[in-house]
Design a protein around this motif. Sequence first.
Motif, PDB file in Angstrom:
ATOM      1  N   PHE A 121      32.663  29.286  48.597  1.00 18.98           N
ATOM      2  CA  PHE A 121      33.695  29.782  49.712  1.00 18.98           C
ATOM      3  C   PHE A 121      33.377  29.454  51.110  1.00 18.98           C
ATOM      4  O   PHE A 121      32.248  29.298  51.709  1.00 18.98           O
ATOM      5  CB  PHE A 121      33.850  31.395  49.555  1.00 18.98           C
ATOM      6  CG  PHE A 121      34.272  31.942  47.963  1.00 18.98           C
ATOM      7  CD1 PHE A 121      35.327  31.030  47.343  1.00 18.98           C
ATOM      8  CD2 PHE A 121      33.643  32.867  47.567  1.00 18.98           C
ATOM      9  CE1 PHE A 121      35.536  31.561  46.365  1.00 18.98           C
ATOM     10  CE2 PHE A 121      34.109  33.347  46.312  1.00 18.98           C
ATOM     11  CZ  PHE A 121      35.061  32.675  45.586  1.00 18.98           C
ATOM     12  N   ALA A 122      34.375  29.103  51.798  1.00 19.87           N
ATOM     13  CA  ALA A 122      34.470  29.038  53.251  1.00 19.87           C
ATOM     14  C   ALA A 122      33.257  27.993  53.621  1.00 19.87           C
ATOM     15  O   ALA A 122      32.653  28.061  54.755  1.00 19.87           O
ATOM     16  CB  ALA A 122      33.988  30.323  53.873  1.00 19.87           C
ATOM     17  N   ALA A 123      33.385  26.819  53.019  1.00 21.79           N
ATOM     18  CA  ALA A 123      32.302  25.821  53.155  1.00 21.79           C
ATOM     19  C   ALA A 123      32.730  24.281  53.345  1.00 21.79           C
ATOM     20  O   ALA A 123      32.121  23.564  53.235  1.00 21.79           O
ATOM     21  CB  ALA A 123      31.393  25.957  51.921  1.00 21.79           C
ATOM     22  N   SER A 131      39.095  33.258  57.549  1.00 27.56           N
ATOM     23  CA  SER A 131      39.184  34.695  57.909  1.00 27.56           C
ATOM     24  C   SER A 131      37.765  35.372  57.593  1.00 27.56           C
ATOM     25  O   SER A 131      36.963  34.797  56.761  1.00 27.56           O
ATOM     26  CB  SER A 131      40.087  35.334  57.013  1.00 27.56           C
ATOM     27  OG  SER A 131      39.861  35.433  55.605  1.00 27.56           O
ATOM     28  N   GLY A 132      37.622  36.626  58.369  1.00 28.57           N
ATOM     29  CA  GLY A 132      36.382  37.177  58.033  1.00 28.57           C
ATOM     30  C   GLY A 132      35.997  37.703  56.959  1.00 28.57           C
ATOM     31  O   GLY A 132      34.878  37.504  56.423  1.00 28.57           O
ATOM     32  N   THR A 133      37.072  37.875  56.086  1.00 30.13           N
ATOM     33  CA  THR A 133      37.013  38.544  54.542  1.00 30.13           C
ATOM     34  C   THR A 133      36.473  37.107  53.637  1.00 30.13           C
ATOM     35  O   THR A 133      35.489  37.187  53.091  1.00 30.13           O
ATOM     36  CB  THR A 133      38.131  38.862  53.884  1.00 30.13           C
ATOM     37  OG1 THR A 133      38.669  39.790  54.860  1.00 30.13           O
ATOM     38  CG2 THR A 133      38.203  39.493  52.590  1.00 30.13           C
ATOM     39  N   SER A 136      32.849  36.133  54.372  1.00 27.01           N
ATOM     40  CA  SER A 136      31.871  37.039  54.032  1.00 27.01           C
ATOM     41  C   SER A 136      31.767  36.993  52.517  1.00 27.01           C
ATOM     42  O   SER A 136      30.812  37.771  51.846  1.00 27.01           O
ATOM     43  CB  SER A 136      32.099  38.397  54.340  1.00 27.01           C
ATOM     44  OG  SER A 136      33.518  38.876  53.983  1.00 27.01           O
ATOM     45  N   MET A 137      32.589  36.515  51.663  1.00 31.10           N
ATOM     46  CA  MET A 137      32.613  36.333  50.315  1.00 31.10           C
ATOM     47  C   MET A 137      31.376  35.488  49.691  1.00 31.10           C
ATOM     48  O   MET A 137      31.336  34.457  50.402  1.00 31.10           O
ATOM     49  CB  MET A 137      33.732  36.014  49.775  1.00 31.10           C
ATOM     50  CG  MET A 137      34.930  37.153  50.020  1.00 31.10           C
ATOM     51  SD  MET A 137      36.527  36.603  49.421  1.00 31.10           S
ATOM     52  CE  MET A 137      36.373  36.391  47.531  1.00 31.10           C
ATOM     53  N   GLU A 138      30.803  35.949  48.667  1.00 30.15           N
ATOM     54  CA  GLU A 138      29.764  35.188  47.986  1.00 30.15           C
ATOM     55  C   GLU A 138      30.475  34.435  46.639  1.00 30.15           C
ATOM     56  O   GLU A 138      31.158  35.121  45.942  1.00 30.15           O
ATOM     57  CB  GLU A 138      28.606  35.774  47.769  1.00 30.15           C
ATOM     58  CG  GLU A 138      27.720  36.271  49.066  1.00 30.15           C
ATOM     59  CD  GLU A 138      26.515  37.035  48.772  1.00 30.15           C
ATOM     60  OE1 GLU A 138      26.037  37.155  47.420  1.00 30.15           O
ATOM     61  OE2 GLU A 138      25.986  37.474  49.531  1.00 30.15           O
ATOM     62  N   GLY A 139      29.989  33.336  46.497  1.00 35.44           N
ATOM     63  CA  GLY A 139      30.565  32.815  45.159  1.00 35.44           C
ATOM     64  C   GLY A 139      31.129  31.417  45.304  1.00 35.44           C
ATOM     65  O   GLY A 139      30.918  30.743  46.690  1.00 35.44           O
ATOM     66  N   TYR A 143      37.128  27.496  38.398  1.00 33.30           N
ATOM     67  CA  TYR A 143      38.352  27.481  37.846  1.00 33.30           C
ATOM     68  C   TYR A 143      38.971  28.809  37.949  1.00 33.30           C
ATOM     69  O   TYR A 143      40.339  29.104  38.064  1.00 33.30           O
ATOM     70  CB  TYR A 143      38.432  26.938  36.550  1.00 33.30           C
ATOM     71  CG  TYR A 143      38.157  25.498  36.703  1.00 33.30           C
ATOM     72  CD1 TYR A 143      39.132  24.427  37.065  1.00 33.30           C
ATOM     73  CD2 TYR A 143      37.029  25.057  36.215  1.00 33.30           C
ATOM     74  CE1 TYR A 143      38.618  22.925  37.268  1.00 33.30           C
ATOM     75  CE2 TYR A 143      36.607  23.485  35.955  1.00 33.30           C
ATOM     76  CZ  TYR A 143      37.646  22.638  36.407  1.00 33.30           C
ATOM     77  OH  TYR A 143      37.301  21.397  36.685  1.00 33.30           O
ATOM     78  N   GLU A 144      38.201  29.960  37.647  1.00 38.36           N
ATOM     79  CA  GLU A 144      38.724  31.364  37.556  1.00 38.36           C
ATOM     80  C   GLU A 144      39.345  31.806  38.941  1.00 38.36           C
ATOM     81  O   GLU A 144      40.054  32.273  39.198  1.00 38.36           O
ATOM     82  CB  GLU A 144      37.701  32.174  36.671  1.00 38.36           C
ATOM     83  CG  GLU A 144      37.554  32.019  35.246  1.00 38.36           C
ATOM     84  CD  GLU A 144      36.353  30.948  35.001  1.00 38.36           C
ATOM     85  OE1 GLU A 144      36.275  30.197  36.104  1.00 38.36           O
ATOM     86  OE2 GLU A 144      36.517  30.497  33.977  1.00 38.36           O
ATOM     87  N   ALA A 145      38.311  31.572  40.088  1.00 39.72           N
ATOM     88  CA  ALA A 145      38.643  31.811  41.539  1.00 39.72           C
ATOM     89  C   ALA A 145      39.634  31.043  41.828  1.00 39.72           C
ATOM     90  O   ALA A 145      40.647  31.687  42.574  1.00 39.72           O
ATOM     91  CB  ALA A 145      37.470  31.348  41.993  1.00 39.72           C
TER      92      ALA A 145
END
Length: 273
Positions: A121-123, A131-133, A136-139, A143-145
């Motif tokens: 995420f966010a990479a 966004s800040g949310t 800050s998320m890990e993972g 395909y599910e996400a």
Amino acid sequence: MFLNKVAGALLAVLLVLLALPTLSDIIFGKGGHHGGHHEEEAHSLNERFAASYAYYLPVEEGAGGAEVEEEVFDLGAMLAMASVEDGASSFRSKCSSCHNAEDPGVNGAGPALHDVVGRSFAAADGFGGYSGTLASMEGEWDYEALDAFLLNPRGYVNGTAMSFAGLRRDPERMNVIAYLASQSPNAPPFPAPLPVEEEMAAEVEVDVEAPQGVALEEAAEDLTEAGNDAAAAVAEEAAGLVEQVEDAADEAVEDATEAADEAVNGRRGPTNH
């Protein structure tokens, strides 16, 4: 007198209107349904009707009155049927104004989606507008996400800066995910479809060991035995009839022989005199 008649008729109509609610409650009501005891015990719609009215038509209850089997979404099976070409068309019409999926490292108003499947995420390289949310998320974007995010972006990432409403139609969403996978050299294979449950297979296939199969076999045996018994009874009755006919024929032959003898003797008698 005329005015008195008119006033009397109006009063009679008014009394009827006032008496209708009481009359309907007497006919259809059970009484005592204004208290809280029945409301606490009657949970379903039909139970509430039964507690309140003496006469009612049963209604089909929805999810509130009975357990409804939850439909399972088979992501693997849906992705296996997805079309990369249709996904590319949907991506160009709905996503390409903000995202680029074909050229590596080319960001737009949104991050580049080339090689997004399996990426954290966010990479996205060089993009700083997350966004800040989401930051800050890990993972990772498996395909599910991707399925959950594209279905409802704001529901999956609360506070996301993306204003896209999402892809609510399952086939279109699967097509877009398949297209993103085709533009991701490191994408893992699609998830395997869910296995078919043994109970479902048993419903389609007749099992002779199952109770209903045993019952069918027993019924077939009973019918066979009944048929054999009936055939034996018919054969026995036919044999009896044959014996009766033979006996009758023998008696008829004997009677005819005796009659013939008597006739011959009767003719000879006078000639001897």
